[in-house]
Every structure is written in structure tokens, then in C-alpha cells.
Design a protein around this motif. Structure first.
Motif, mmCIF file in Angstrom:
data_model
loop_
_atom_site.group_PDB
_atom_site.id
_atom_site.type_symbol
_atom_site.label_atom_id
_atom_site.label_comp_id
_atom_site.label_asym_id
_atom_site.label_seq_id
_atom_site.Cartn_x
_atom_site.Cartn_y
_atom_site.Cartn_z
ATOM 1 N N THR A 19 0.830 -1.199 0.000
ATOM 2 C CA THR A 19 0.000 0.000 0.000
ATOM 3 C C THR A 19 0.865 1.250 0.000
ATOM 4 N N GLY A 20 0.451 2.222 -0.771
ATOM 5 C CA GLY A 20 1.120 3.517 -0.770
ATOM 6 C C GLY A 20 0.123 4.617 -0.444
ATOM 7 N N LEU A 21 0.528 5.531 0.405
ATOM 8 C CA LEU A 21 -0.338 6.660 0.755
ATOM 9 C C LEU A 21 0.473 7.942 0.740
ATOM 10 N N ILE A 22 -0.153 8.985 0.276
ATOM 11 C CA ILE A 22 0.421 10.308 0.506
ATOM 12 C C ILE A 22 -0.692 11.162 1.083
ATOM 13 N N HIS A 23 -0.433 11.680 2.284
ATOM 14 C CA HIS A 23 -1.470 12.370 3.045
ATOM 15 C C HIS A 23 -1.029 13.782 3.405
ATOM 16 N N TYR A 24 -2.005 14.669 3.427
ATOM 17 C CA TYR A 24 -1.790 16.024 3.901
ATOM 18 C C TYR A 24 -2.674 16.239 5.123
ATOM 19 N N SER A 25 -2.102 16.867 6.144
ATOM 20 C CA SER A 25 -2.863 17.141 7.370
ATOM 21 C C SER A 25 -3.157 18.637 7.476
ATOM 22 N N PRO A 26 -4.370 19.065 7.161
ATOM 23 C CA PRO A 26 -4.715 20.472 7.347
ATOM 24 C C PRO A 26 -4.694 20.852 8.826
ATOM 25 N N GLU A 27 -5.050 19.901 9.657
ATOM 26 C CA GLU A 27 -5.002 20.075 11.113
ATOM 27 C C GLU A 27 -4.332 18.839 11.699
ATOM 28 N N ALA A 28 -3.968 18.965 12.973
ATOM 29 C CA ALA A 28 -3.300 17.831 13.615
ATOM 30 C C ALA A 28 -4.264 16.687 13.906
ATOM 31 N N SER A 29 -5.552 16.908 13.646
ATOM 32 C CA SER A 29 -6.532 15.883 13.990
ATOM 33 C C SER A 29 -7.064 15.118 12.787
ATOM 34 N N PHE A 30 -6.700 15.502 11.572
ATOM 35 C CA PHE A 30 -7.142 14.693 10.440
ATOM 36 C C PHE A 30 -6.237 14.886 9.227
ATOM 37 N N SER A 31 -6.330 13.931 8.334
ATOM 38 C CA SER A 31 -5.546 14.019 7.106
ATOM 39 C C SER A 31 -6.379 13.505 5.945
ATOM 40 N N VAL A 32 -6.044 13.968 4.764
ATOM 41 C CA VAL A 32 -6.672 13.475 3.541
ATOM 42 C C VAL A 32 -5.557 13.145 2.559
ATOM 43 N N GLY A 33 -5.818 12.154 1.728
ATOM 44 C CA GLY A 33 -4.777 11.804 0.768
ATOM 45 C C GLY A 33 -5.191 10.691 -0.150
ATOM 46 N N ALA A 34 -4.252 10.313 -0.974
ATOM 47 C CA ALA A 34 -4.492 9.246 -1.935
ATOM 48 C C ALA A 34 -4.035 7.916 -1.350
ATOM 49 N N ARG A 35 -4.745 6.862 -1.724
ATOM 50 C CA ARG A 35 -4.385 5.514 -1.285
ATOM 51 C C ARG A 35 -4.353 4.598 -2.505
ATOM 52 N N ALA A 36 -3.276 3.907 -2.677
ATOM 53 C CA ALA A 36 -3.171 2.885 -3.712
ATOM 54 C C ALA A 36 -2.745 1.595 -3.030
ATOM 55 N N GLU A 37 -3.522 0.553 -3.249
ATOM 56 C CA GLU A 37 -3.265 -0.701 -2.531
ATOM 57 C C GLU A 37 -3.341 -1.873 -3.504
ATOM 58 N N TRP A 38 -2.272 -2.613 -3.575
ATOM 59 C CA TRP A 38 -2.240 -3.805 -4.417
ATOM 60 C C TRP A 38 -2.346 -5.016 -3.506
ATOM 61 N N ASP A 39 -3.469 -5.698 -3.619
ATOM 62 C CA ASP A 39 -3.663 -6.933 -2.866
ATOM 63 C C ASP A 39 -2.993 -8.052 -3.669
ATOM 64 N N ARG A 40 -1.851 -8.518 -3.191
ATOM 65 C CA ARG A 40 -1.095 -9.523 -3.946
ATOM 66 C C ARG A 40 -1.764 -10.888 -3.886
ATOM 67 N N ARG A 41 -2.570 -11.091 -2.860
ATOM 68 C CA ARG A 41 -3.265 -12.382 -2.755
ATOM 69 C C ARG A 41 -4.279 -12.544 -3.881
ATOM 70 N N ASP A 42 -5.073 -11.483 -4.080
ATOM 71 C CA ASP A 42 -6.145 -11.549 -5.078
ATOM 72 C C ASP A 42 -5.790 -10.847 -6.380
ATOM 73 N N ASP A 43 -4.639 -10.193 -6.419
ATOM 74 C CA ASP A 43 -4.254 -9.386 -7.578
ATOM 75 C C ASP A 43 -5.322 -8.349 -7.899
ATOM 76 N N VAL A 44 -5.692 -7.624 -6.877
ATOM 77 C CA VAL A 44 -6.677 -6.552 -7.018
ATOM 78 C C VAL A 44 -5.993 -5.240 -6.644
ATOM 79 N N LEU A 45 -6.178 -4.254 -7.471
ATOM 80 C CA LEU A 45 -5.590 -2.941 -7.208
ATOM 81 C C LEU A 45 -6.697 -1.962 -6.827
ATOM 82 N N PHE A 46 -6.560 -1.376 -5.644
ATOM 83 C CA PHE A 46 -7.508 -0.358 -5.186
ATOM 84 C C PHE A 46 -6.831 1.002 -5.265
#
Lengths: 132, 220
Positions: free
Chosen positions: B44-71
Motif C-alpha cells: 500500500t502507498g499513501l500520501i497524506h496532507y494534514s490540514p489540522e493535527a486531527s485529520f488528514s486526507v490523501g491518496a491511497r493505492a493498494e495492491w492486494d497480492r493475494r487476489d491481484d486486485v488494485l484499489f
């Protein structure tokens, strides 16, 4: 040869200690009377010698380098701050302001909160007015 | 409807489980966090930005190698609560991601290119001092026809020494994860964690199915 190497190493290692031997870390006091000592780092010593006001804040929850990095980055953004150092051993945030700059306790608490942490108490030099 | 109920039950179950987490994508206000996580099932790869110290938003890319599914999708992470102590810190995070899941390989579906809307929900909680670490995380996902599954993991760690600011911080850890749909549902992964300034690196090995654990996190 080995003896020369050891003597040279000892001399090199002793230079930083000798350079800091005349440094007396300022002792600060909180409004509650707790005594905190300003951390001793080269940046802090330089900022102090330039005439900046030292401030030490006891911080809650600072248990890892990410905590220290967060506070260093947060305070490092401001020109008012000449030096910043988070001491994980002492659990303190150490600041030296730029000469002539001021930073009240509320602002310090807010910036620490923006970094994700919480101030327990703030200590300033006894001979300086507490801006809190 | 049945699927929604399944995910709701999974999250409620996770919330009621024992306390404790993995990567912390929430940083200081204005900070960025770059995360790469490889465990015995996914990378899994994530890049997140935190506008505040209490939350973040960002992109998530996840390759499930078991099922060969990319999210691929967008993730929000909320630091719901942080408990402060003089010598400890504890956190409760909730996160959710929405995006597309695509069958990219040998496939769990008849069509290798099948793409489905996907959602993920998770909880992470941890407690740590400078010498001890406990964490727990659980998540559920619904990738339509491609997958619907849950997982949970708990970790315990010990630091052999207390490093000060700027030192290399070293942790010895062990993680136990439970993935009911896997051939090996229970995984045990001993690992080493290294902290150095804004960087965190973890390396371990899953004893259950001989897969590596490699995690990297960088804050800037």
C-alpha cells in the motif's frame, strides 16, 4: 601509531565539550514554581548569545522522534523563533526567540496543539516578564 | 444491503475489540506524510496532507497480492482522540477510503479487467511510552464482486534503549494478524522498527507464509 590515533581522537572529541564548558544553561521557572532548564544545543547557545528570550515548555505526550519533528517543524516556520529543540529525555520544548521578538503563552500552547501535542507548563526567565 | 450490514458489523466488532496500530497518517498541521506498507497480503502507498493535527486526507493505492486486485482511491483519516500523559501517549484513529478496485492479474473474477467501486473502513489505536508499544487495528472492505473481507492485527513492541531527539530509535516488535479469508488466517510477524528524525522504517518476516513486511514512513 595507535597511540597517536587515540590521542588525536581524544583531542577531536574534547573540542565540543571545551567549546561549551563556559555555557551555563539558563534556569527557568513556571508560574507554578517548577524549575526547568533550557536544553544545551549549539543552535540554542548561538541564539542566546544573540540576545533572544529563552522559553521552556513542559510537553505532554512527546514520546517519539515524530513528536519532536512535529514541534520542531511547527515552531521552525516562524521568524520569531531563532532556535527550537525538543528534548525527549526532559520532555520539554526549548525555544529561543529572535532578539526583540515575543511569544505569549497562549500562542505557544496553540502552536504545540497544532503540532498535535499539549503543553503542561511554560517556564521563562525569572528576570523577564511572563507574557502568559 | 447484506454487504453493508456485514461491514457495519465488522466495524462495530473492531471497535469493541481489545485496544491498540500501524502507520499514523495524521501529522502536524500543514504536514505531509508519505507511507509505503508491505505486509503478507498487500502493498500500500499513501500520501497524506494534514490540514489540522486531527485529520488528514490523501491518496491511497493498494495492491492486494493475494487476489491481484488494485484499489486506488481517496482516504480520510481522523484522529478521534489523543490521550496525553507525561510519559505516554495513546491514540484512536478512524479512517475510510473510497475509490475503484480493479482485477489486475490472474483474477478472482472471470474478467481480469473487472473494475468495481470499493470502500474501506478502519480503526487504529495505540498506546506507547518510550519503551513500550501496544497497538490494534481492524479494517473491512467491500470491493463489490472482487472481494469483501475483514482483517485485524495487534502489535506489541519494546525499545531496548531510550533514544533522545535525533538519535536512532530501535524497537523490537511482534505483530499478530488475523485474516479469516486467507489460507493462513493467522499471521505472526516479528519485526524491527527504526525511527530516525522524520523517517520510520520497519522490516519483518511473516512466519505463517514466508512473506516480508517492509514499511516506510516519511514526514515533511
Amino acid at each position: 601509531m595507535l597511540r597517536t590515533l587515540l590521542l588525536t581522537s581524544a583531542l577531536i572529541l574534547s573540542i565540543p565539550a571545551a567549546a561549551q564548558s563556559d555555557y551555563a544553561a539558563p534556569v527557568m521557572i513556571t508560574a507554578e514554581g517548577t524549575i526547568l532548564t533550557l536544553a544545551d544545543t549549539p543552535d540554542i547557545a548561538t541564539a542566546l548569545s544573540a540576545g533572544g528570550e529563552p522559553i521552556v515548555a513542559k510537553v505532554l505526550g512527546a514520546v517519539c522522534d515524530f513528536c519532536a519533528t512535529a514541534m520542531n517543524k511547527m515552531f521552525g516556520r516562524y521568524d520569531d523563533v531563532a532556535a527550537v529543540y525538543v528534548d525527549l529525555d526532559a520532555k520539554t520544548l526549548n525555544l529561543v526567540l529572535a532578539p526583540g521578538a515575543t511569544m505569549d503563552d497562549d500562542r505557544i500552547r496553540k502552536l504545540v496543539k497544532k503540532a498535535g501535542y499539549k503543553v503542561d507548563s511554560i517556564a521563562r526567565s525569572p528576570d523577564l516578564p511572563n507574557a502568559g | 444491503m447484506e454487504r453493508k450490514a456485514f461491514i457495519a458489523v465488522a466495524i462495530v466488532a473492531a471497535l469493541q475489540a481489545a485496544p491498540a496500530a500501524s502507520a499514523r497518517p495524521v501529522s502536524y498541521a500543514g504536514g505531509w506524510t508519505l507511507i509505503q506498507e508491505t505486509d503478507r497480503q498487500s502493498t500500500t502507498g499513501l500520501i497524506h496532507y494534514s490540514p489540522e493535527a486531527s485529520f488528514s486526507v490523501g491518496a491511497r493505492a493498494e495492491w492486494d497480492r493475494r487476489d491481484d486486485v488494485l484499489f486506488t482511491g481517496v482516504q480520510g483519516t481522523w484522529l478521534a482522540k489523543r490521550w496525553f500523559g507525561e510519559a505516554h501517549q495513546a491514540n484512536l484513529y478512524l479512517w475510510g477510503a473510497a475509490g475503484l478496485a480493479q482485477d489486475v492479474g490472474k483474477g478472482v473474477s472471470d474478467s481480469p479487467s473487472l473494475t468495481e467501486p470499493g470502500v474501506q473502513l478502519g480503526i487504529m489505536t495505540d498506546w506507547e511510552t518510550r519503551r513500550l508499544f501496544l497497538s490494534y487495528r481492524a479494517s473491512a472492505r467491500d470491493f463489490g464482486k472482487l472481494d469483501a473481507s475483514v482483517m485485524q492485527a495487534a502489535r506489541v513492541g519494546f525499545a531496548p534503549y531510550e533514544g533522545d531527539t535525533g538519535d536512532l530509535h530501535t524497537w523490537l516488535m511482534i505483530e499478530v494478524d488475523h485474516r479469516p479469508d486467507n489460507l493462513e488466517p493467522l499471521g505472526v510477524t516479528p519485526l524491527l522498527r527504526f525511527f530516525y528524525g522524520p523517517a520510520l522504517f520497519e522490516a519483518g518476516w511473516s512466519l505463517a507464509d514466508d512473506q516480508p513486511l517492509l514499511n516506510l514512513q516519511y514526514r515533511f
